[in-house]
Design a protein around this motif. Structure first.
Motif, PDB file in Angstrom:
ATOM      1  N   GLU A 136       1.283  -1.342   0.095  1.00 45.11           N
ATOM      2  CA  GLU A 136      -0.076   0.079   0.236  1.00 45.11           C
ATOM      3  C   GLU A 136       0.527   1.664   0.376  1.00 45.11           C
ATOM      4  O   GLU A 136       0.450   1.718   0.837  1.00 45.11           O
ATOM      5  N   ASN A 137       2.033   1.988  -0.303  1.00 40.49           N
ATOM      6  CA  ASN A 137       2.840   2.357  -1.557  1.00 40.49           C
ATOM      7  C   ASN A 137       3.321   3.234   0.373  1.00 40.49           C
ATOM      8  O   ASN A 137       3.668   4.209   0.130  1.00 40.49           O
ATOM      9  N   GLU A 138       3.245   2.064   1.172  1.00 42.09           N
ATOM     10  CA  GLU A 138       4.460   3.244   1.808  1.00 42.09           C
ATOM     11  C   GLU A 138       4.962   2.053   2.840  1.00 42.09           C
ATOM     12  O   GLU A 138       4.953   0.398   2.887  1.00 42.09           O
ATOM     13  N   VAL A 139       6.244   1.989   3.744  1.00 38.22           N
ATOM     14  CA  VAL A 139       7.300   1.909   4.039  1.00 38.22           C
ATOM     15  C   VAL A 139       7.659   2.143   5.714  1.00 38.22           C
ATOM     16  O   VAL A 139       8.080   3.506   5.668  1.00 38.22           O
ATOM     17  N   VAL A 140       6.936   2.114   6.864  1.00 39.67           N
ATOM     18  CA  VAL A 140       7.441   2.813   7.757  1.00 39.67           C
ATOM     19  C   VAL A 140       8.656   1.934   9.192  1.00 39.67           C
ATOM     20  O   VAL A 140       8.748   0.440   8.587  1.00 39.67           O
ATOM     21  N   ILE A 141       9.771   2.339   9.374  1.00 41.52           N
ATOM     22  CA  ILE A 141      10.864   2.308   9.295  1.00 41.52           C
ATOM     23  C   ILE A 141      10.722   2.629  11.441  1.00 41.52           C
ATOM     24  O   ILE A 141      11.015   3.552  11.390  1.00 41.52           O
ATOM     25  N   GLN A 195       9.090   4.771  16.118  1.00 41.81           N
ATOM     26  CA  GLN A 195       8.859   5.062  14.566  1.00 41.81           C
ATOM     27  C   GLN A 195       9.390   6.048  13.577  1.00 41.81           C
ATOM     28  O   GLN A 195       8.997   7.189  14.586  1.00 41.81           O
ATOM     29  N   HIS A 196       9.737   6.216  13.243  1.00 39.41           N
ATOM     30  CA  HIS A 196      11.872   6.897  13.288  1.00 39.41           C
ATOM     31  C   HIS A 196      11.369   7.796  11.430  1.00 39.41           C
ATOM     32  O   HIS A 196      11.258   8.628  11.479  1.00 39.41           O
ATOM     33  N   VAL A 197      10.540   6.640  10.753  1.00 40.21           N
ATOM     34  CA  VAL A 197      10.870   7.659   8.861  1.00 40.21           C
ATOM     35  C   VAL A 197       9.797   6.549   8.201  1.00 40.21           C
ATOM     36  O   VAL A 197       9.770   5.430   8.715  1.00 40.21           O
ATOM     37  N   LYS A 198       9.460   7.314   7.465  1.00 38.48           N
ATOM     38  CA  LYS A 198       8.316   6.463   6.413  1.00 38.48           C
ATOM     39  C   LYS A 198       8.826   7.078   5.368  1.00 38.48           C
ATOM     40  O   LYS A 198       9.264   7.921   4.481  1.00 38.48           O
ATOM     41  N   ILE A 199       8.771   6.379   4.182  1.00 35.04           N
ATOM     42  CA  ILE A 199       9.148   6.176   2.297  1.00 35.04           C
ATOM     43  C   ILE A 199       7.569   6.058   2.197  1.00 35.04           C
ATOM     44  O   ILE A 199       6.570   5.015   2.630  1.00 35.04           O
ATOM     45  N   GLU A 200       7.502   6.634   1.285  1.00 35.00           N
ATOM     46  CA  GLU A 200       6.114   6.807   0.684  1.00 35.00           C
ATOM     47  C   GLU A 200       5.976   7.116  -0.583  1.00 35.00           C
ATOM     48  O   GLU A 200       6.706   7.851  -1.098  1.00 35.00           O
ATOM     49  N   PHE A 201       4.834   7.039  -1.569  1.00 37.77           N
ATOM     50  CA  PHE A 201       5.337   6.773  -2.818  1.00 37.77           C
ATOM     51  C   PHE A 201       3.983   6.965  -3.022  1.00 37.77           C
ATOM     52  O   PHE A 201       2.828   6.419  -2.953  1.00 37.77           O
ATOM     53  N   GLU A 206      10.299  -0.520  16.720  1.00 32.81           N
ATOM     54  CA  GLU A 206       8.558  -1.519  16.705  1.00 32.81           C
ATOM     55  C   GLU A 206       8.291  -0.845  16.398  1.00 32.81           C
ATOM     56  O   GLU A 206       7.585   0.520  15.714  1.00 32.81           O
ATOM     57  N   ASP A 207       6.962  -2.339  15.622  1.00 34.81           N
ATOM     58  CA  ASP A 207       5.651  -1.892  15.259  1.00 34.81           C
ATOM     59  C   ASP A 207       6.272  -1.302  13.848  1.00 34.81           C
ATOM     60  O   ASP A 207       5.079  -0.210  13.310  1.00 34.81           O
ATOM     61  N   SER A 208       6.946  -1.564  13.348  1.00 37.42           N
ATOM     62  CA  SER A 208       6.839  -0.984  11.684  1.00 37.42           C
ATOM     63  C   SER A 208       6.974  -1.865  10.851  1.00 37.42           C
ATOM     64  O   SER A 208       6.875  -2.748  11.126  1.00 37.42           O
ATOM     65  N   ASP A 209       7.285  -1.310   9.675  1.00 34.60           N
ATOM     66  CA  ASP A 209       6.570  -2.519   8.331  1.00 34.60           C
ATOM     67  C   ASP A 209       8.249  -3.010   8.399  1.00 34.60           C
ATOM     68  O   ASP A 209       9.027  -4.060   8.348  1.00 34.60           O
ATOM     69  N   MET A 210       9.954  -2.235   8.931  1.00 33.34           N
ATOM     70  CA  MET A 210      11.102  -2.826   9.301  1.00 33.34           C
ATOM     71  C   MET A 210      11.189  -2.301  10.765  1.00 33.34           C
ATOM     72  O   MET A 210      11.210  -1.391  10.711  1.00 33.34           O
ATOM     73  N   ASN A 211      11.811  -3.261  11.797  1.00 33.89           N
ATOM     74  CA  ASN A 211      11.863  -2.943  12.936  1.00 33.89           C
ATOM     75  C   ASN A 211      13.197  -3.513  13.673  1.00 33.89           C
ATOM     76  O   ASN A 211      14.234  -4.325  12.840  1.00 33.89           O
ATOM     77  N   PHE A 212      14.395  -2.535  13.850  1.00 35.91           N
ATOM     78  CA  PHE A 212      15.249  -3.130  14.361  1.00 35.91           C
ATOM     79  C   PHE A 212      15.568  -2.319  15.752  1.00 35.91           C
ATOM     80  O   PHE A 212      15.916  -1.483  16.492  1.00 35.91           O
ATOM     81  N   PRO A 213      14.695  -3.628  16.634  1.00 42.93           N
ATOM     82  CA  PRO A 213      14.460  -3.507  17.986  1.00 42.93           C
ATOM     83  C   PRO A 213      15.865  -3.342  18.927  1.00 42.93           C
ATOM     84  O   PRO A 213      15.870  -2.859  20.333  1.00 42.93           O
ATOM     85  N   ASN A 214      17.071  -4.114  18.422  1.00 43.91           N
ATOM     86  CA  ASN A 214      18.279  -3.582  19.203  1.00 43.91           C
ATOM     87  C   ASN A 214      19.177  -2.133  18.522  1.00 43.91           C
ATOM     88  O   ASN A 214      20.609  -2.081  18.709  1.00 43.91           O
ATOM     89  N   ASP A 215      18.505  -1.956  17.935  1.00 45.01           N
ATOM     90  CA  ASP A 215      19.559   0.075  17.430  1.00 45.01           C
ATOM     91  C   ASP A 215      19.188   0.543  18.455  1.00 45.01           C
ATOM     92  O   ASP A 215      17.922   1.076  18.437  1.00 45.01           O
ATOM     93  N   PRO A 216      20.179   1.461  19.185  1.00 48.18           N
ATOM     94  CA  PRO A 216      19.765   2.350  20.285  1.00 48.18           C
ATOM     95  C   PRO A 216      19.486   3.480  19.992  1.00 48.18           C
ATOM     96  O   PRO A 216      18.668   4.590  20.383  1.00 48.18           O
ATOM     97  N   TYR A 217      19.352   3.924  18.206  1.00 45.43           N
ATOM     98  CA  TYR A 217      19.752   5.164  17.896  1.00 45.43           C
ATOM     99  C   TYR A 217      18.210   5.870  17.588  1.00 45.43           C
ATOM    100  O   TYR A 217      18.131   6.274  16.480  1.00 45.43           O
TER     101      TYR A 217
END
Lengths: 361, 259
Positions: free
Chosen positions: B185-190, B208-214, B193-204
């Motif tokens: 559906e034309n978007e990816v959230v990074i 929900q950090h950034v969204k790529i949308e088309f 947690e609770d995102s399309d791409m999750n990086f639970p071990n990244d302290p920085y």
């Protein structure tokens, strides 16, 4: 959404059988994205799994897993014969194979082009003429498909239909035999089989299948709860998914000793990717923990939409620097693509195109 | 203010804690050569027009690099702005210079590039590389999968898939591809947690950090008010504004324009 006419369960559009009761589902109109979907492999796998898992005896399994890397001395000539050359192409095709041939000890000369043919070959590697000049490649399996009685054959390739019944068989003679769409019969209708897909031969009393650089390959079923070592580049199938495993590429430093920046890879040792087209990868998942489980409902990597994947299906783990794949007793099994060729034992299952076969020795 | 009291060796530009008489890096005597708490490049007369402040990196956090000349090279070997221990920096990595009284940065054909913080939704072309937390990504638009058969009439068997306008590829250290998510559906959230791409071990990385949308044929990077910003690799040259953050290799710098 397809509503099962028998039990009223709602099924996804691409399901061939009801997830609730196993009945044949009516086709949803307009979702025919691919041809010949009446016999997709997941359906076939699903239908036979219950008896498939139970049938093969343990000794056969041990033999199958131990012999994954059989040598392929005559691989070059067989490849050359992959597409039987038309007569006018003989001149240019003829010179190459003899040079590559591994010096046959008691080879014969081709009756058509005179090239040396290593022992055990059913076709001339140079021009594709069947040895003995008899039938074209297609004739062998077709003829064999009718045969049911005892013969000189080393084994049988038994087609398992989606409903689990046997749908016919092909005698595997002691001489190599090619199967594929060109072979006709039940092979001829499968658009996911290459015209010349694989060659079966007998070697030291065992049946060996060799993938003839086919588009979709040959897959063998692994036994449950037995770890199988895999390497980077291994392709496997669970449910409807075609998956590639790769080791993590540590990469090289660029010019001037500058390192290529990127996300931290500490602890990562592999990744799996869904193959969504020829040369196309879809979603990929890095693997950084020792023990990764794939399943429909539980595990680290989930496929909630694939009804042919078991709740907990497959484990990938690393041990002593090696990577292993273990089927966790899934209903439909896990299949690994044959890298080049593979020895098969009685009771082994293989997938080619959309069809499932059982090996009988 | 502990950091601000540290000195810098004039011989190799390494930080030297106050009270030390020799540089721990190169051994040069500092007796007669003690640097001031911040280093002035070029004309030393005035603290002048602009400076870069090191927020996080291999050097002394909080250190200022005053930009008083016309050009200021940054890199692993070539200075004056040198970070000798950062192997993500090319020998000559970037150049800070003035053009028509505007502060500019130029990527000097470095291997890894120069990244700048994204403030507003930013339209970007396919192939754009960006950072969130410790993660590096590439955005790619994707053509529909070719479903036609081979010349010999054989169809390719693949996993079930849906057409997707673009995909986000995690770039791993060393340059390999890591996690890949095809847009649904034309978007990816990074995020963490609770995102399309999750990086639970990244302290920085933020939840929900950034969204790529088309949308309307254009890819946009939208920072979701993350704590540590989203950074986009600049094409070649970029004008800098007061308050911009830059990543050069592992070095995070803040731009302060004082003039």
């Amino acid at each position: 959404m397809i509503v099962c006419p028998v039990c009223s369960k709602e099924n996804q559009d691409h399901y061939k059988f009801c997830l609730g009761c196993g009945s044949d589902l009516p086709r949803a109109s307009g979702d025919e994205a691919k041809p010949l979907s009446t016999a997709t492999p997941p359906a076939g796998i699903a239908a036979v799994s219950a008896q498939a898992v139970a049938a093969p005896a343990a000794p056969a399994a041990a033999a199958a897993t131990a012999d994954t890397a059989a040598p392929a001395p005559e691989s070059a000539p067989v490849t050359a014969a992959a597409s039987p050359a038309p007569p006018e192409a003989q001149a240019e095709a003829a010179p190459a194979p003899p040079a590559d041939s591994p010096a046959p000890s008691q080879g014969v000369a081709c009756a058509n082009c005179g090239a040396a043919i290593p022992p055990g070959f059913a076709f001339c590697g140079a021009c594709g003429t069947p040895i003995g000049g008899a039938a074209p490649p297609a004739a062998a399996p077709e003829a064999a498909a009718k045969v049911t009685g005892a013969s000189a054959g080393a084994g049988k390739l038994i087609l398992i239909k989606p409903d689990g019944t046997e749908g016919g068989m092909v005698e595997i003679p002691t001489s190599p035999v090619a199967v594929g769409r060109d072979a006709g019969g039940f092979f001829g209708e499968d658009a996911y089989l290459s015209p010349r897909h694989a060659v079966f031969r007998t070697q030291d009393g065992k049946i060996v299948v060799k993938d003839e650089a086919s588009l979709n390959g040959v897959f063998y079923k692994i036994l449950p709860n037995q770890p199988i070592e895999i390497t980077s580049g291994t392709i496997f199938r669970i449910g409807q998914e075609l998956i590639l495993f790769e080791a993590i590429d540590q990469g090289a430093t660029g010019p001037d000793d500058t390192a290529r920046m990127g996300s931290p890879i500490t602890g990562l040792w592999g990744r799996i990717s869904l193959i969504i087209g020829k040369g196309r990868l879809g979603n990929s998942f890095p693997i950084g923990i020792d023990n990764v489980v794939l399943g429909r409902e539980r595990g680290n990597i989930l496929f909630p939409e694939d009804g042919y994947i078991s709740g907990v299906h497959l484990r990938i783990h690393m041990e002593g620097g090696k990577v292993f794949l273990t089927d966790l007793g899934s209903s439909n099994g896990s299949y690994i693509k044959v890298a080049d060729e593979k020895e098969l034992a009685d009771g082994d299952f293989i997938l080619m195109g959309t069809q499932l076969f059982r090996i009988q020795v | 203010m502990e950091q601000a009291r540290q000195f810098v060796c004039h011989s190799c530009y390494s930080p030297v804690p106050s009270g030390h008489k020799f540089c721990g890096k190169c051994g040069a005597s500092l007796e007669s050569n003690v640097a001031q708490s911040s280093d002035y490049f070029g004309a030393l007369q005035s603290p002048g027009r602009a400076k870069l402040i090191l927020i996080k990196g291999a050097g002394v956090d909080g250190m200022s690099y005053h930009l008083n000349s016309e050009q200021h090279v940054a890199g692993r070997l070539d200075g004056p702005i040198v970070f000798a221990d950062d192997d993500w920096l090319s020998p000559t990595h970037a150049n800070f210079y003035y053009e028509n009284n505007r502060l500019m940065v130029r990527d000097e054909d470095s291997l890894n590039g120069v990244f700048i913080s994204v403030r507003h939704p930013l339209p970007v072309p396919s192939g754009t590389i960006f950072m969130a937390g410790e993660q590096v990504f590439r955005i790619e638009t994707s053509a529909p999968v070719d479903e036609s058969p081979e010349e010999d009439g054989t169809y390719f068997f693949s996993s079930p898939h849906q057409d997707s306008a673009f995909r986000v590829v995690q770039i791993l250290e060393g340059g390999g591809d890591g996690m890949v998510v095809c847009a649904h559906e034309n978007e990816v959230v990074i995020g963490r947690e609770d995102s399309d791409m999750n990086f639970p071990n990244d302290p920085y990385i933020s939840g929900q950090h950034v969204k790529i949308e088309f949308s309307d044929g254009i890819l946009n990077i939208v920072d979701l008010e993350s704590k540590n910003n989203t950074f986009v690799k600049i094409d070649r040259e970029k004008e800098l504004s007061h308050g911009d953050y830059l990543f050069l290799g592992r070095q995070l710098l803040r731009v302060e324009i004082t003039e």
